[in-house]
Design a protein around this motif. Structure first.
Motif, PDB file in Angstrom:
ATOM      1  N   ASP A   1      -0.050  47.541 -18.182  1.00 41.46           N
ATOM      2  CA  ASP A   1      -0.500  47.305 -19.556  1.00 41.46           C
ATOM      3  C   ASP A   1      -0.732  45.807 -19.791  1.00 41.46           C
ATOM      4  OD1 ASP A   1      -0.833  47.056 -22.304  1.00 41.46           O
ATOM      5  OD2 ASP A   1       0.544  48.713 -22.723  1.00 41.46           O
ATOM      6  N   PRO A   2      -1.932  45.438 -20.224  1.00 44.32           N
ATOM      7  CA  PRO A   2      -2.217  44.019 -20.482  1.00 44.32           C
ATOM      8  C   PRO A   2      -1.240  43.403 -21.484  1.00 44.32           C
ATOM      9  CG  PRO A   2      -4.222  45.324 -20.575  1.00 44.32           C
ATOM     10  CD  PRO A   2      -3.086  46.295 -20.458  1.00 44.32           C
ATOM     11  N   LEU A   3      -0.645  44.220 -22.350  1.00 47.45           N
ATOM     12  CA  LEU A   3       0.303  43.688 -23.325  1.00 47.45           C
ATOM     13  C   LEU A   3       1.703  43.530 -22.716  1.00 47.45           C
ATOM     14  CD1 LEU A   3      -0.783  45.750 -26.448  1.00 47.45           C
ATOM     15  CD2 LEU A   3      -1.310  43.356 -25.942  1.00 47.45           C
ATOM     16  N   LEU A   4       1.905  44.118 -21.513  1.00 45.22           N
ATOM     17  CA  LEU A   4       3.186  43.935 -20.822  1.00 45.22           C
ATOM     18  C   LEU A   4       2.938  42.976 -19.636  1.00 45.22           C
ATOM     19  CD1 LEU A   4       4.444  47.635 -20.973  1.00 45.22           C
ATOM     20  CD2 LEU A   4       5.285  45.720 -22.325  1.00 45.22           C
ATOM     21  N   GLU A   5       3.228  43.422 -18.412  1.00 45.40           N
ATOM     22  CA  GLU A   5       3.060  42.488 -17.286  1.00 45.40           C
ATOM     23  C   GLU A   5       1.613  42.332 -16.846  1.00 45.40           C
ATOM     24  OE1 GLU A   5       5.420  44.914 -17.211  1.00 45.40           O
ATOM     25  OE2 GLU A   5       7.137  43.609 -17.613  1.00 45.40           O
ATOM     26  N   ASP A   6       0.759  43.244 -17.258  1.00 42.88           N
ATOM     27  CA  ASP A   6      -0.651  43.237 -16.835  1.00 42.88           C
ATOM     28  C   ASP A   6      -0.763  43.212 -15.306  1.00 42.88           C
ATOM     29  OD1 ASP A   6      -3.351  43.342 -17.135  1.00 42.88           O
ATOM     30  OD2 ASP A   6      -3.609  41.224 -17.647  1.00 42.88           O
ATOM     31  N   ARG A   7       0.065  44.011 -14.668  1.00 42.21           N
ATOM     32  CA  ARG A   7       0.082  44.059 -13.212  1.00 42.21           C
ATOM     33  C   ARG A   7      -1.268  44.596 -12.711  1.00 42.21           C
ATOM     34  NH1 ARG A   7       4.014  47.911 -10.358  1.00 42.21           N
ATOM     35  NH2 ARG A   7       4.185  47.067  -8.258  1.00 42.21           N
TER      36      ARG A   7
END
Lengths: 471, 455
Positions: free
Chosen positions: B222-228
């Motif tokens: 998720d780009p709003l989280l780690e954006d892995r």
């Protein structure tokens, strides 16, 4: 009901479009009868005319007959506390709606001492759970005769009657049942149960005391036979108990019997089994297990038959963790799917807010609205609550589906004149609508704060974030 | 007729025939019947008196014929038969039984025996059949799974085994996340030791909690989280495939822009394993996700927001435009928690299932449910009710699992084939009840014991 089209009903009506019933035309009144929102007797001219003219009276009776529900409706108890069971017309709620929610009776037994009986009765009477703007409650008390002593049973039944709730009297012994009925027949309890062994005595009791009666058998031929015998002897109010077996193959069989009974009543039009169905999840308590397992299993059985055709139940566990899912599921399954559960959009003033207090926004989905409203009210939070018309959808779904948009928020701010009522321009939006933050700021010129995901956390959130730090 | 018949003589006659005095009833000289004050008058007595009225008429006749006693008796009997009334004359032997029973007609007429009846269950048959979909592939099928799972194939409503055989049991997948998610305390405590290791998490779900399959949620993308990056996330997919031998479901983060890329990459590394890609939705690039499933031989989950028409539309897109084979599509019509829209979710799924059974070729696919959503309900996790007037809610560690169970069970009855769940207790109980309904548990128990149990 037998008729499916308003036209079939229309021919029984006066066809004057007088409007006395509250509908513009007799045809729309007929349509409402089909929907079961009104009854034939809600037509004043028809009722008046029937009083004078025997021919009209006959017509009215016919109309009542053809519009009566497929499954017989039975009333337990009397007065304001009476509970209606049965009266169902469909097998799946989307085909119309289910009508009378499964009545939930919790048990006491007569070998308890009076203090324990009072404790259990009070729990039943006092239970309440706030949900969608109202309190969910329990329906009644089932008194089991475990003493096998008519005198004691009578005494306890009298005590329980004092709580004013509808009752089910449970004893297979006709002498005990007679003693209890001599005390409380007036209260119109449901008597449990007539079986192959005691049916004669129970039939006599049902006729003599004019009370509704449960007939009980695992064998559906026998069950039907009991129902037919009772009906022909003059008993109107019959409840069918196909016997709840608590586990394994027995429970599977119970599931089959309940479904077969209801399906044969409605689709097979077999009037001899078109009665409310009794289910006894309490049977789980006769199993060997710890209390939590038994409570869970009882809840599972109750849930199964709330979804599938149980009209009245006897339960045992009064722990709120067991009651709560049952009363909630019952509400959900018996909610009328024809009317979206929504509230009026607009502005609500919570706890007499001042111009300095925060402005919140939520949707008009009844569940969302009442949850937010009650959290604010009971948390003693002063504030202004904007209710957006999302067509009765919740926050997450309406944000995704385009019913919760920045443009609509702007309109709502304008319509409610909230800008004249507060001296700040901060709007708190639900955490689940976070993605609209920028769009709403652009559209309205207000500063948008993203609130918590659950309105139960608003109080804590406000302590951190209100009043806003940056001005 | 010449002889005068007096009342006295009549009573004497009655005595002669062993007729006792009628209790509470007096016969006046003019042969009118009156009821003494205080005599019990209920409808039955009135009926009895009606019978007596006939009796009185007879007595008059009786008087007239008294001088021919034998004749009189015969006459009485004849009349008695004609009127169908019980009379104090039973037989020609001048044996007159008591009058009393005439008055005490039994209060309620009870039938002697039960009326025979035959219950004929109404039969229901549907023309349609739900598609069978297999998840996972063994070595011989091009994958590395030790077991595969087939769902669907129903020809009746869920667990209506009396209508049609249930070819496959519903299955339960346990959720695994590739980073620490927000979890209710009652759930988290079961996974505390594996929260940072998806492979171990998956292993625990299968070995200890009996998961039939595992859902790996790649939320770290998720780009709003780690954006892995998708390629990084794909490594986790490989790890989990190594760790467990059951079929896999792979989910994205729910980010509309990124999910297609993430799922495409996951599909690529899982080629041949026949995983389920979760999910294609109308508001993201369903075509790209669908194509990835098709290209690498996977199943696609068609997810819509509680709208039967949207479900139809998306299914058609995936079947017709992408060309997903009919044995490679499963639907998620959205699960709402008990108390939070479960009524909509239940009815939507029930309608979809009935449409499928009735032959709607756009809707006859197995159904999947994100039952873990039940934990979103505050009743499942909140310490206690925020509403003061509420009865206290009780311990939340007992509330949460039952909330998940009841949500799952309700939807099981609507026709769900795959449950995605989290609490091990909830998984166990839901399995037990589904096995029970399917007739897989032979046990029986006393069904009468509760009636008289003390406790």
């Amino acid at each position: 009901m037998k008729v499916k089209s308003p036209l079939e009903i229309y021919r029984y009506l006066p066809q004057t479009n007088c409007g006395e019933c509250g509908y513009d035309t007799c045809m729309s009144f007929a349509a409402q009868i089909i929907e079961r929102t009104v009854k034939p007797t809600d037509c004043p001219p028809l009722v008046k005319e029937a009083e004078k003219n025997p021919k009209v009276k006959k017509k009215l009776e016919e109309l009542i007959e053809i519009t009566s529900p497929e499954v017989k409706e039975v009333i337990i108890g009397k007065g304001d506390n009476a509970v209606k069971i049965g009266g169902e017309d469909v097998l799946h709620r989307h085909e119309l709606t289910f009508f009378n929610p499964t009545a939930l009776f919790y048990d006491v037994w007569d070998t308890l001492d009076d203090k324990e009986i009072d404790e259990r009765c009070s729990k039943v009477v006092e239970y309440r759970k706030f949900y969608v703007g109202e309190f969910l409650t329990l329906d009644g008390i089932a008194v089991r005769c475990t003493s096998n002593d008519p005198k004691r049973f009578r005494e306890v039944v009298k005590r329980v009657a004092g709580y004013g709730k509808p009752m089910i009297l449970v004893s297979l012994n006709p002498e005990c049942m007679r003693a209890a009925l001599e005390e409380v027949a007036e209260e119109r309890p449901l008597i449990y149960a007539a079986t192959e062994d005691n049916w004669k005595e129970f039939l006599e009791l049902a006729l003599e005391f004019k009370v509704p009666v449960v007939v009980r058998s695992k064998d559906l031929n026998k069950l039907k036979s009991l129902a037919v015998t009772f009906k022909e002897a003059g008993v109107e109010d019959i409840v069918l108990d196909p016997v709840t077996e608590p586990i394994g193959e027995g429970l599977r069989g119970t599931f089959e019997r309940v479904i077969q009974l209801r399906r044969t009543a409605i689709l097979g039009e077999d009037k001899d089994v078109a009665y409310p169905i009794m289910v006894t999840p309490i049977a789980a308590w006769a199993l060997e297990a710890d209390d939590v397992s038994k409570a869970y299993w009882e809840t599972v059985i109750a849930s199964l038959f709330i979804v599938k055709y149980g009209d009245v139940m006897i339960l045992h566990c009064l722990e709120p963790y067991a009651i709560m899912p049952i009363v909630t599921l019952r509400y959900n399954i018996y909610t009328d799917p024809r009317t979206p559960v929504q509230v009026e959009p607009g502005l609500r003033e919570i706890n007499n807010p001042s111009p300095d207090d925060p402005v919140f926004i939520t949707t008009n989905f009844a569940l969302t609205y009442y949850t937010v409203e009650s959290d604010l009210t009971s948390g003693n939070i002063k504030g202004w609550l904007l209710v957006l018309d999302t067509e009765g959808l919740g926050v997450e779904v309406s944000v995704a589906g385009g019913q919760f948009t920045a443009a609509k928020v702007k309109d709502l701010i304008k319509e409610t004149k909230i800008e004249e009522k507060v001296n700040h321009r901060y709007l708190i939006i639900p955490g689940l609508a976070a993605r609209l933050q920028g769009a709403i700021e652009d559209e309205t010129g207000w500063k948008v704060l993203v609130g918590p995901m659950d309105s139960g956390r608003i109080k804590g959130w406000l302590e951190q974030n209100w009043p806003p730090k940056e001005k | 007729m010449a002889e005068k018949f007096t009342l006295e003589e009549f009573f004497n006659l009655l005595k002669k025939y062993n007729v006792e005095e009628l209790e509470g009833v007096r016969i006046e000289g003019d042969l009118e019947i009156e009821i003494e004050p205080g005599a019990a008058v209920d409808p039955n007595t009135i009926n009895a008196l009606l019978a007596l009225t006939q009796y009185v008429n007879l007595i008059q006749e009786f008087g007239n014929f008294l001088y021919h006693a034998n004749m009189a008796l015969t006459y009485l009997q004849r009349l008695s038969q004609a009127f169908g009334i019980q009379l104090p004359v039973a037989a020609p032997q001048v044996q007159v039984p008591e009058v009393k029973p005439t008055v005490e007609v039994p209060k309620i007429k009870l039938p002697e025996k039960l009326k025979e009846a035959k219950f004929e269950p109404y039969k229901v048959e549907y023309p349609g059949k739900i598609e069978e979909v297999t998840l996972g592939a063994t070595r011989s099928e091009g994958g590395t799974r030790e077991i595969t799972i087939t769902v669907g194939g129903e020809r009746s409503l869920a667990f209506y085994t009396f209508d049609a055989e249930m070819p496959h049991m519903p299955v339960i997948a346990i959720d695994v996340f590739d980073r620490r998610p927000m979890l209710a305390k009652a759930v988290r405590e079961h996974y505390e030791d594996v929260l940072d290791d998806p492979a171990e998490w998956a292993r625990k779900a299968v070995r200890e909690f009996g998961a039939d399959l595992v859902t790996l949620h790649l939320i770290s993308t998720d780009p709003l989280l780690e954006d892995r990056p998708a390629s990084e996330a794909a490594k986790t997919v490989e790890e989990v495939l190594q760790a467990v031998k059951v079929p896999l479901i792979i989910g994205g983060s729910g980010n509309k822009e990124k999910d297609p890329e993430v799922l495409e990459k996951a599909a690529e590394v899982a080629e041949g394993e026949r995983v389920m890609l979760a999910s294609a939705t109308l508001d993201m690039d369903w075509e790209r996700i669908g194509n990835a499933a098709k290209k690498y031989g996977h199943v696609v989950l068609s997810w819509t927001q509680m709208d039967i028409n949207n479900q139809k539309t998306l299914n058609r897109y995936l079947l017709k435009r992408v060309g997903i084979p009919r044995d490679s599509l499963i639907m998620d019509p959205t699960t709402a928690a008990l108390g939070y829209g479960l009524d909509y979710a239940f009815t939507n799924m029930e309608r979809i299932r009935i449409s499928g059974l009735r032959g709607d070729q756009d809707l006859n696919f197995p159904i999947s449910s994100g039952t873990t959503n039940a934990w979103g309900a505050r009743e499942a996790w909140m310490k206690d009710s925020p509403i003061e007037e509420d009865t206290p809610w009780g311990p939340r560690e007992l509330r949460g699992p039952i909330w998940e169970i009841v949500t799952g069970l309700t939807l099981a009855l609507a026709g769900v084939d795959i449950f995605m769940m989290m609490h091990p207790g909830a998984v166990a109980v839901l399995k037990e009840i589904m096995n029970t309904l399917a007739g897989k548990i032979a046990e029986k128990a006393d069904e009468n014991a509760w009636i008289s149990m003390e406790g």
